[in-house]
Design a protein around this motif. Structure first.
Motif, PDB file in Angstrom:
ATOM      1  N   TYR A   1       0.834  -1.197   0.000  1.00 35.66           N
ATOM      2  CA  TYR A   1       0.000   0.000   0.000  1.00 35.66           C
ATOM      3  C   TYR A   1       0.870   1.250   0.000  1.00 35.66           C
ATOM      4  O   TYR A   1       2.008   1.215   0.479  1.00 35.66           O
ATOM      5  N   PRO A   2       0.349   2.376  -0.504  1.00 33.54           N
ATOM      6  CA  PRO A   2       1.143   3.600  -0.587  1.00 33.54           C
ATOM      7  C   PRO A   2       1.589   4.157   0.768  1.00 33.54           C
ATOM      8  O   PRO A   2       2.536   4.931   0.833  1.00 33.54           O
ATOM      9  N   ASP A   3       0.934   3.766   1.849  1.00 34.25           N
ATOM     10  CA  ASP A   3       1.326   4.273   3.172  1.00 34.25           C
ATOM     11  C   ASP A   3       2.475   3.461   3.787  1.00 34.25           C
ATOM     12  O   ASP A   3       2.868   3.684   4.918  1.00 34.25           O
ATOM     13  N   GLY A   4       3.012   2.496   3.031  1.00 38.67           N
ATOM     14  CA  GLY A   4       4.135   1.692   3.505  1.00 38.67           C
ATOM     15  C   GLY A   4       3.740   0.385   4.158  1.00 38.67           C
ATOM     16  O   GLY A   4       4.587  -0.457   4.433  1.00 38.67           O
ATOM     17  N   SER A   5       2.458   0.186   4.418  1.00 37.51           N
ATOM     18  CA  SER A   5       1.993  -1.072   5.004  1.00 37.51           C
ATOM     19  C   SER A   5       1.790  -2.096   3.886  1.00 37.51           C
ATOM     20  O   SER A   5       1.853  -1.760   2.701  1.00 37.51           O
ATOM     21  N   PHE A   6       1.565  -3.342   4.278  1.00 35.71           N
ATOM     22  CA  PHE A   6       1.274  -4.357   3.274  1.00 35.71           C
ATOM     23  C   PHE A   6       0.290  -5.379   3.813  1.00 35.71           C
ATOM     24  O   PHE A   6       0.200  -5.602   5.012  1.00 35.71           O
ATOM     25  N   ARG A   7      -0.465  -5.963   2.890  1.00 38.59           N
ATOM     26  CA  ARG A   7      -1.420  -7.012   3.251  1.00 38.59           C
ATOM     27  C   ARG A   7      -0.675  -8.333   3.296  1.00 38.59           C
ATOM     28  O   ARG A   7       0.227  -8.592   2.496  1.00 38.59           O
ATOM     29  N   SER A   8      -1.062  -9.167   4.257  1.00 40.03           N
ATOM     30  CA  SER A   8      -0.410 -10.448   4.435  1.00 40.03           C
ATOM     31  C   SER A   8      -1.420 -11.456   4.971  1.00 40.03           C
ATOM     32  O   SER A   8      -2.613 -11.157   5.078  1.00 40.03           O
TER      33      SER A   8
ATOM     34  N   ARG B   1      -2.933  -6.777   7.914  1.00 36.20           N
ATOM     35  CA  ARG B   1      -2.114  -5.725   7.330  1.00 36.20           C
ATOM     36  C   ARG B   1      -0.950  -5.511   8.288  1.00 36.20           C
ATOM     37  O   ARG B   1      -1.146  -5.402   9.500  1.00 36.20           O
ATOM     38  N   ILE B   2       0.260  -5.488   7.750  1.00 42.48           N
ATOM     39  CA  ILE B   2       1.467  -5.322   8.558  1.00 42.48           C
ATOM     40  C   ILE B   2       1.933  -3.877   8.432  1.00 42.48           C
ATOM     41  O   ILE B   2       2.044  -3.340   7.328  1.00 42.48           O
ATOM     42  N   ILE B   3       2.188  -3.254   9.581  1.00 42.31           N
ATOM     43  CA  ILE B   3       2.646  -1.871   9.615  1.00 42.31           C
ATOM     44  C   ILE B   3       3.977  -1.841  10.363  1.00 42.31           C
ATOM     45  O   ILE B   3       4.089  -2.395  11.459  1.00 42.31           O
ATOM     46  N   SER B   4       4.958  -1.211   9.756  1.00 43.19           N
ATOM     47  CA  SER B   4       6.276  -1.064  10.373  1.00 43.19           C
ATOM     48  C   SER B   4       6.453   0.376  10.825  1.00 43.19           C
ATOM     49  O   SER B   4       5.974   1.304  10.165  1.00 43.19           O
ATOM     50  N   CYS B   5       7.150   0.544  11.940  1.00 42.45           N
ATOM     51  CA  CYS B   5       7.398   1.896  12.438  1.00 42.45           C
ATOM     52  C   CYS B   5       8.581   1.880  13.386  1.00 42.45           C
ATOM     53  O   CYS B   5       9.042   0.826  13.799  1.00 42.45           O
ATOM     54  N   GLU B   6       9.065   3.069  13.694  1.00 40.57           N
ATOM     55  CA  GLU B   6      10.088   3.228  14.723  1.00 40.57           C
ATOM     56  C   GLU B   6       9.436   3.900  15.912  1.00 40.57           C
ATOM     57  O   GLU B   6       8.686   4.862  15.751  1.00 40.57           O
TER      58      GLU B   6
ATOM     59  N   THR C   1      15.523   4.171  20.277  1.00 40.41           N
ATOM     60  CA  THR C   1      14.566   4.030  19.189  1.00 40.41           C
ATOM     61  C   THR C   1      14.734   2.641  18.589  1.00 40.41           C
ATOM     62  O   THR C   1      15.851   2.217  18.302  1.00 40.41           O
ATOM     63  N   GLU C   2      13.601   1.960  18.435  1.00 39.45           N
ATOM     64  CA  GLU C   2      13.628   0.603  17.883  1.00 39.45           C
ATOM     65  C   GLU C   2      12.586   0.465  16.792  1.00 39.45           C
ATOM     66  O   GLU C   2      11.576   1.170  16.791  1.00 39.45           O
ATOM     67  N   ALA C   3      12.845  -0.446  15.875  1.00 40.17           N
ATOM     68  CA  ALA C   3      11.893  -0.746  14.810  1.00 40.17           C
ATOM     69  C   ALA C   3      10.877  -1.760  15.323  1.00 40.17           C
ATOM     70  O   ALA C   3      11.252  -2.728  16.003  1.00 40.17           O
ATOM     71  N   TYR C   4       9.617  -1.522  15.055  1.00 46.41           N
ATOM     72  CA  TYR C   4       8.531  -2.423  15.443  1.00 46.41           C
ATOM     73  C   TYR C   4       7.651  -2.702  14.240  1.00 46.41           C
ATOM     74  O   TYR C   4       7.544  -1.879  13.326  1.00 46.41           O
ATOM     75  N   ARG C   5       7.026  -3.865  14.266  1.00 45.66           N
ATOM     76  CA  ARG C   5       5.998  -4.217  13.286  1.00 45.66           C
ATOM     77  C   ARG C   5       4.806  -4.728  14.043  1.00 45.66           C
ATOM     78  O   ARG C   5       4.947  -5.449  15.020  1.00 45.66           O
ATOM     79  N   PHE C   6       3.631  -4.331  13.596  1.00 45.40           N
ATOM     80  CA  PHE C   6       2.441  -4.911  14.203  1.00 45.40           C
ATOM     81  C   PHE C   6       1.451  -5.278  13.118  1.00 45.40           C
ATOM     82  O   PHE C   6       1.475  -4.743  12.017  1.00 45.40           O
ATOM     83  N   ALA C   7       0.606  -6.241  13.450  1.00 47.92           N
ATOM     84  CA  ALA C   7      -0.406  -6.741  12.519  1.00 47.92           C
ATOM     85  C   ALA C   7      -1.764  -6.222  12.969  1.00 47.92           C
ATOM     86  O   ALA C   7      -2.052  -6.172  14.165  1.00 47.92           O
ATOM     87  N   THR C   8      -2.577  -5.834  12.006  1.00 49.91           N
ATOM     88  CA  THR C   8      -3.934  -5.387  12.295  1.00 49.91           C
ATOM     89  C   THR C   8      -4.896  -6.022  11.313  1.00 49.91           C
ATOM     90  O   THR C   8      -4.511  -6.363  10.193  1.00 49.91           O
ATOM     91  N   THR C   9      -6.123  -6.161  11.735  1.00 52.45           N
ATOM     92  CA  THR C   9      -7.168  -6.649  10.834  1.00 52.45           C
ATOM     93  C   THR C   9      -7.890  -5.481  10.171  1.00 52.45           C
ATOM     94  O   THR C   9      -8.837  -5.693   9.424  1.00 52.45           O
ATOM     95  N   LEU C  10      -7.447  -4.250  10.431  1.00 49.89           N
ATOM     96  CA  LEU C  10      -7.986  -3.072   9.737  1.00 49.89           C
ATOM     97  C   LEU C  10      -7.284  -2.993   8.386  1.00 49.89           C
ATOM     98  O   LEU C  10      -6.216  -2.403   8.243  1.00 49.89           O
ATOM     99  N   LEU C  11      -7.886  -3.616   7.386  1.00 49.00           N
ATOM    100  CA  LEU C  11      -7.225  -3.818   6.100  1.00 49.00           C
ATOM    101  C   LEU C  11      -7.310  -2.622   5.151  1.00 49.00           C
ATOM    102  O   LEU C  11      -6.482  -2.492   4.254  1.00 49.00           O
ATOM    103  N   ASP C  12      -8.274  -1.752   5.332  1.00 46.41           N
ATOM    104  CA  ASP C  12      -8.485  -0.641   4.404  1.00 46.41           C
ATOM    105  C   ASP C  12      -7.520   0.504   4.719  1.00 46.41           C
ATOM    106  O   ASP C  12      -7.694   1.240   5.680  1.00 46.41           O
ATOM    107  N   HIS C  13      -6.497   0.667   3.873  1.00 41.56           N
ATOM    108  CA  HIS C  13      -5.488   1.696   4.128  1.00 41.56           C
ATOM    109  C   HIS C  13      -6.004   3.112   3.875  1.00 41.56           C
ATOM    110  O   HIS C  13      -5.403   4.080   4.323  1.00 41.56           O
ATOM    111  N   HIS C  14      -7.135   3.247   3.183  1.00 39.67           N
ATOM    112  CA  HIS C  14      -7.748   4.577   2.994  1.00 39.67           C
ATOM    113  C   HIS C  14      -8.478   5.011   4.268  1.00 39.67           C
ATOM    114  O   HIS C  14      -8.343   6.147   4.707  1.00 39.67           O
TER     115      HIS C  14
END
Length: 103
Positions: free
Chosen positions: A13-20, A28-33, A44-57
């Motif tokens: 997705y354009p916001d940097g997340s991806f569906r998995s 949807r996997i979202i990465s952040c610091e 500061t550490e890198a984290y990833r979390f999974a969400t069931t909120l799939l609509d990136h809009h």
């Protein structure tokens, strides 16, 4: 989500997340610091979390990251309260979370 886990990238997705997919669950996997402040300093550490909120809009990654960060702060405050009040002789003065909550 542990860094060693590499979920498949099904759609970017354009916001940097991806569906998995994790098992049978579409996510949807979202990465952040995230910067963490502890008595030992800041890091500061890198984290990833999974969400069931799939609509990136409807649910942009930036908004979910901010909500996750707020949740992290709340959980940390509760942890601080539990840790300080579980110790014998702990007082509100020794508990930063208690100081934040006092009037």
């Amino acid at each position: 989500m542990p860094a060693i886990r590499k979920p498949p990238v099904l759609c970017c997705y354009p916001d940097g997340s991806f569906r998995s997919q994790i098992g049978d669950l579409r996510v949807r996997i979202i990465s952040c610091e995230i910067t963490i402040t502890t008595p030992g300093g800041r890091r500061t550490e890198a984290y990833r979390f999974a969400t069931t909120l799939l609509d990136h809009h409807r649910h942009p990654a930036r908004e979910l990251i901010e909500l996750y960060h707020e949740r992290w702060e709340i959980e940390s405050a509760f942890y601080e309260l539990e840790e300080n009040h579980a110790r014998p002789g702990a007082t509100d003065a020794s508990c930063p979370a208690c100081q934040m909550m006092s009037p």
